[in-house]
Write a protein that holds these residues in place. Structure first.
Motif, PDB file in Angstrom:
ATOM      1  N   GLY A   1       0.822  -1.202   0.000  1.00 52.81           N
ATOM      2  CA  GLY A   1       0.000   0.000   0.000  1.00 52.81           C
ATOM      3  C   GLY A   1       0.851   1.245   0.000  1.00 52.81           C
ATOM      4  N   ARG A   2       0.318   2.293   0.581  1.00 48.06           N
ATOM      5  CA  ARG A   2       0.994   3.586   0.610  1.00 48.06           C
ATOM      6  C   ARG A   2       0.947   4.148   2.029  1.00 48.06           C
ATOM      7  NH1 ARG A   2       2.546   6.640  -3.521  1.00 48.06           N
ATOM      8  NH2 ARG A   2       1.261   5.440  -4.993  1.00 48.06           N
ATOM      9  N   ILE A   3       2.086   4.651   2.497  1.00 51.08           N
ATOM     10  CA  ILE A   3       2.147   5.254   3.826  1.00 51.08           C
ATOM     11  C   ILE A   3       1.326   6.542   3.828  1.00 51.08           C
ATOM     12  CG2 ILE A   3       3.631   6.295   5.584  1.00 51.08           C
ATOM     13  CD1 ILE A   3       3.968   3.305   5.380  1.00 51.08           C
ATOM     14  N   GLN A   4       0.371   6.604   4.767  1.00 54.91           N
ATOM     15  CA  GLN A   4      -0.466   7.794   4.871  1.00 54.91           C
ATOM     16  C   GLN A   4       0.052   8.770   5.911  1.00 54.91           C
ATOM     17  OE1 GLN A   4      -4.424   7.774   6.845  1.00 54.91           O
ATOM     18  NE2 GLN A   4      -5.213   8.238   4.798  1.00 54.91           N
ATOM     19  N   GLY A   5       0.618   8.233   6.997  1.00 57.35           N
ATOM     20  CA  GLY A   5       1.077   9.141   8.035  1.00 57.35           C
ATOM     21  C   GLY A   5       1.870   8.438   9.115  1.00 57.35           C
ATOM     22  N   VAL A   6       2.678   9.225   9.835  1.00 57.90           N
ATOM     23  CA  VAL A   6       3.422   8.773  11.011  1.00 57.90           C
ATOM     24  C   VAL A   6       3.184   9.821  12.086  1.00 57.90           C
ATOM     25  CG1 VAL A   6       5.665   8.161  11.964  1.00 57.90           C
ATOM     26  CG2 VAL A   6       5.187   7.705   9.540  1.00 57.90           C
ATOM     27  N   ARG A   7       2.520   9.405  13.175  1.00 58.24           N
ATOM     28  CA  ARG A   7       2.210  10.388  14.206  1.00 58.24           C
ATOM     29  C   ARG A   7       2.311   9.767  15.589  1.00 58.24           C
ATOM     30  NH1 ARG A   7      -4.215  11.572  14.202  1.00 58.24           N
ATOM     31  NH2 ARG A   7      -3.506  12.676  16.055  1.00 58.24           N
ATOM     32  N   GLU A   8       2.445  10.620  16.606  1.00 54.91           N
ATOM     33  CA  GLU A   8       2.539  10.167  17.989  1.00 54.91           C
ATOM     34  C   GLU A   8       1.150  10.103  18.601  1.00 54.91           C
ATOM     35  OE1 GLU A   8       5.303  12.206  20.436  1.00 54.91           O
ATOM     36  OE2 GLU A   8       6.969  12.048  19.000  1.00 54.91           O
ATOM     37  N   VAL A   9       0.849   8.994  19.288  1.00 52.71           N
ATOM     38  CA  VAL A   9      -0.436   8.796  19.960  1.00 52.71           C
ATOM     39  C   VAL A   9      -0.193   7.993  21.234  1.00 52.71           C
ATOM     40  CG1 VAL A   9      -1.772   8.831  17.804  1.00 52.71           C
ATOM     41  CG2 VAL A   9      -0.933   6.652  18.718  1.00 52.71           C
ATOM     42  N   TYR A  10      -1.201   7.925  22.068  1.00 50.01           N
ATOM     43  CA  TYR A  10      -1.169   7.010  23.206  1.00 50.01           C
ATOM     44  C   TYR A  10      -2.015   5.797  22.855  1.00 50.01           C
ATOM     45  CZ  TYR A  10      -1.392   5.014  27.865  1.00 50.01           C
ATOM     46  OH  TYR A  10      -1.293   4.144  28.928  1.00 50.01           O
ATOM     47  N   GLU A  11      -1.454   4.589  22.991  1.00 47.86           N
ATOM     48  CA  GLU A  11      -2.184   3.364  22.663  1.00 47.86           C
ATOM     49  C   GLU A  11      -2.600   2.701  23.965  1.00 47.86           C
ATOM     50  OE1 GLU A  11      -4.027   0.276  21.823  1.00 47.86           O
ATOM     51  OE2 GLU A  11      -2.082  -0.333  22.687  1.00 47.86           O
ATOM     52  N   HIS A  12      -3.931   2.520  24.150  1.00 45.01           N
ATOM     53  CA  HIS A  12      -4.464   2.065  25.431  1.00 45.01           C
ATOM     54  C   HIS A  12      -4.930   0.620  25.429  1.00 45.01           C
ATOM     55  CE1 HIS A  12      -8.633   2.015  23.939  1.00 45.01           C
ATOM     56  NE2 HIS A  12      -8.258   3.041  23.201  1.00 45.01           N
ATOM     57  N   ARG A  13      -4.972  -0.027  24.264  1.00 41.58           N
ATOM     58  CA  ARG A  13      -5.585  -1.345  24.171  1.00 41.58           C
ATOM     59  C   ARG A  13      -4.616  -2.479  24.536  1.00 41.58           C
ATOM     60  NH1 ARG A  13     -10.326  -2.824  21.529  1.00 41.58           N
ATOM     61  NH2 ARG A  13     -10.449  -0.686  20.768  1.00 41.58           N
ATOM     62  N   PHE A  14      -3.382  -2.364  24.108  1.00 44.72           N
ATOM     63  CA  PHE A  14      -2.426  -3.454  24.309  1.00 44.72           C
ATOM     64  C   PHE A  14      -1.043  -2.963  24.723  1.00 44.72           C
ATOM     65  CE2 PHE A  14       0.823  -6.357  22.463  1.00 44.72           C
ATOM     66  CZ  PHE A  14       0.563  -7.470  23.227  1.00 44.72           C
ATOM     67  N   VAL A  15      -0.543  -1.929  24.067  1.00 41.20           N
ATOM     68  CA  VAL A  15       0.820  -1.450  24.358  1.00 41.20           C
ATOM     69  C   VAL A  15       0.833  -0.616  25.639  1.00 41.20           C
ATOM     70  CG1 VAL A  15       2.809  -0.190  23.447  1.00 41.20           C
ATOM     71  CG2 VAL A  15       1.321  -1.467  21.891  1.00 41.20           C
ATOM     72  N   HIS A  16      -0.234   0.173  25.871  1.00 42.65           N
ATOM     73  CA  HIS A  16      -0.357   1.014  27.074  1.00 42.65           C
ATOM     74  C   HIS A  16       0.852   1.934  27.231  1.00 42.65           C
ATOM     75  CE1 HIS A  16      -3.778  -1.440  28.174  1.00 42.65           C
ATOM     76  NE2 HIS A  16      -3.042  -2.517  28.108  1.00 42.65           N
ATOM     77  N   SER A  17       1.127   2.676  26.169  1.00 38.61           N
ATOM     78  CA  SER A  17       2.295   3.549  26.184  1.00 38.61           C
ATOM     79  C   SER A  17       2.158   4.584  25.078  1.00 38.61           C
ATOM     80  CB  SER A  17       3.575   2.730  25.975  1.00 38.61           C
ATOM     81  OG  SER A  17       4.717   3.564  25.931  1.00 38.61           O
ATOM     82  N   ASP A  18       2.981   5.640  25.169  1.00 41.28           N
ATOM     83  CA  ASP A  18       3.091   6.568  24.049  1.00 41.28           C
ATOM     84  C   ASP A  18       3.728   5.837  22.874  1.00 41.28           C
ATOM     85  OD1 ASP A  18       2.041   8.757  25.441  1.00 41.28           O
ATOM     86  OD2 ASP A  18       3.991   9.217  26.322  1.00 41.28           O
ATOM     87  N   CYS A  19       3.107   5.964  21.723  1.00 41.28           N
ATOM     88  CA  CYS A  19       3.522   5.189  20.552  1.00 41.28           C
ATOM     89  C   CYS A  19       3.651   6.067  19.321  1.00 41.28           C
ATOM     90  CB  CYS A  19       2.484   4.094  20.231  1.00 41.28           C
ATOM     91  SG  CYS A  19       2.404   2.761  21.427  1.00 41.28           S
ATOM     92  N   LEU A  20       4.362   5.537  18.334  1.00 45.23           N
ATOM     93  CA  LEU A  20       4.248   6.036  16.983  1.00 45.23           C
ATOM     94  C   LEU A  20       3.205   5.180  16.279  1.00 45.23           C
ATOM     95  CD1 LEU A  20       7.912   6.689  15.779  1.00 45.23           C
ATOM     96  CD2 LEU A  20       6.200   8.356  16.526  1.00 45.23           C
ATOM     97  N   ARG A  21       2.309   5.835  15.547  1.00 44.98           N
ATOM     98  CA  ARG A  21       1.338   5.116  14.732  1.00 44.98           C
ATOM     99  C   ARG A  21       1.709   5.310  13.267  1.00 44.98           C
ATOM    100  NH1 ARG A  21      -4.888   6.795  14.719  1.00 44.98           N
ATOM    101  NH2 ARG A  21      -4.159   8.303  13.174  1.00 44.98           N
ATOM    102  N   LEU A  22       2.075   4.211  12.612  1.00 46.28           N
ATOM    103  CA  LEU A  22       2.420   4.236  11.203  1.00 46.28           C
ATOM    104  C   LEU A  22       1.237   3.671  10.427  1.00 46.28           C
ATOM    105  CD1 LEU A  22       5.195   3.777  12.912  1.00 46.28           C
ATOM    106  CD2 LEU A  22       6.185   3.408  10.663  1.00 46.28           C
TER     107      LEU A  22
END
Length: 222
Positions: A76-97
């Motif tokens: 596919g094609r990369i749409q974005g790379v941004r910082e978020v908080y992931e609460h479902r499994f990682v429970h940490s500040d994450c990069l979302r690709l």
């Protein structure tokens, strides 16, 4: 290095999913029938058969032997790379690709790294356009959490409104090699990879094209 495998049926036609065998067989049969009855229709049925086969592509993918590389989950094609908080499994500040899978892209999703499947959840939902900001949290989606040697990561695979086909192809507790087939989402979709922001150095930018199991999304720096 051999290609990662799962317990799925082996394809009868090289480079295609097992489900394509019946589709191609029917299409070729109709083409033969058209040649006998209405020759002018034969090119159309043959073209439709080729298009159907393209939607069931399963190309051989062998990731490079790079234990500290995070590979693309989907074509596919990369749409974005941004910082978020992931609460479902990682429970940490994450990069979302985020990778957007086009309707004609190969529909197979692959493990981005080696690890163990520790979390699976499939959620029924809406079929909003992927450009809708609420689609990642409202559409039909599949979550797969993977434990690795350097920490957890989460995949969120989101169905597009066109195909409404999203299938999990792994099991909780499964041990994965990078590039192992884990899911399929036909006729378009989106994949979000959540990984702790201090673990990865991204190697992609919005607009980049990716190939599942081969393109490099980032390097593990933790």
């Amino acid at each position: 290095m051999s290609e990662p495998t799962t317990n799925q049926r082996q394809p009868a036609l090289p480079g295609l999913d097992a489900e394509a065998t019946a589709v191609v067989g029917i299409g070729l049969g109709l083409t033969g029938l058209a040649l006998g009855l209405r020759p002018r229709l034969a090119p159309a049925t043959l073209a439709l058969t080729a298009l159907a086969a393209a939607l069931f592509r399963n190309p051989r993918r062998i990731p490079p032997d790079e234990s500290r590389t995070v590979f693309a989950i989907a074509d596919g094609r990369i749409q974005g790379v941004r910082e978020v908080y992931e609460h479902r499994f990682v429970h940490s500040d994450c990069l979302r690709l985020t990778t957007v899978i086009g309707p004609l892209d190969v529909p197979i999703c692959r493990a981005p790294v080696a690890g163990r499947v520790a979390y699976i959840e499939q959620v029924r939902g809406d079929y909003r356009p992927l450009r809708d900001p609420q689609a990642p949290e409202r559409n039909q989606r599949l979550y797969i959490g993977i434990e690795t040697a350097w920490g957890p990561l989460l995949l969120s695979i989101i169905a597009a409104p066109l195909g409404r086909w999203l299938r999990c192809e792994t099991t909780q507790g499964a041990t994965l090699a990078a590039g192992t087939r884990i899911a399929s989402v036909r006729f378009g979709g989106q994949v979000d990879l959540y990984i702790q922001r201090d673990v990865i150095e991204p190697q992609v930018t919005p607009g980049d094209r990716t190939l599942a199991g081969q393109s490099r999304l980032g390097a593990v720096v933790a």
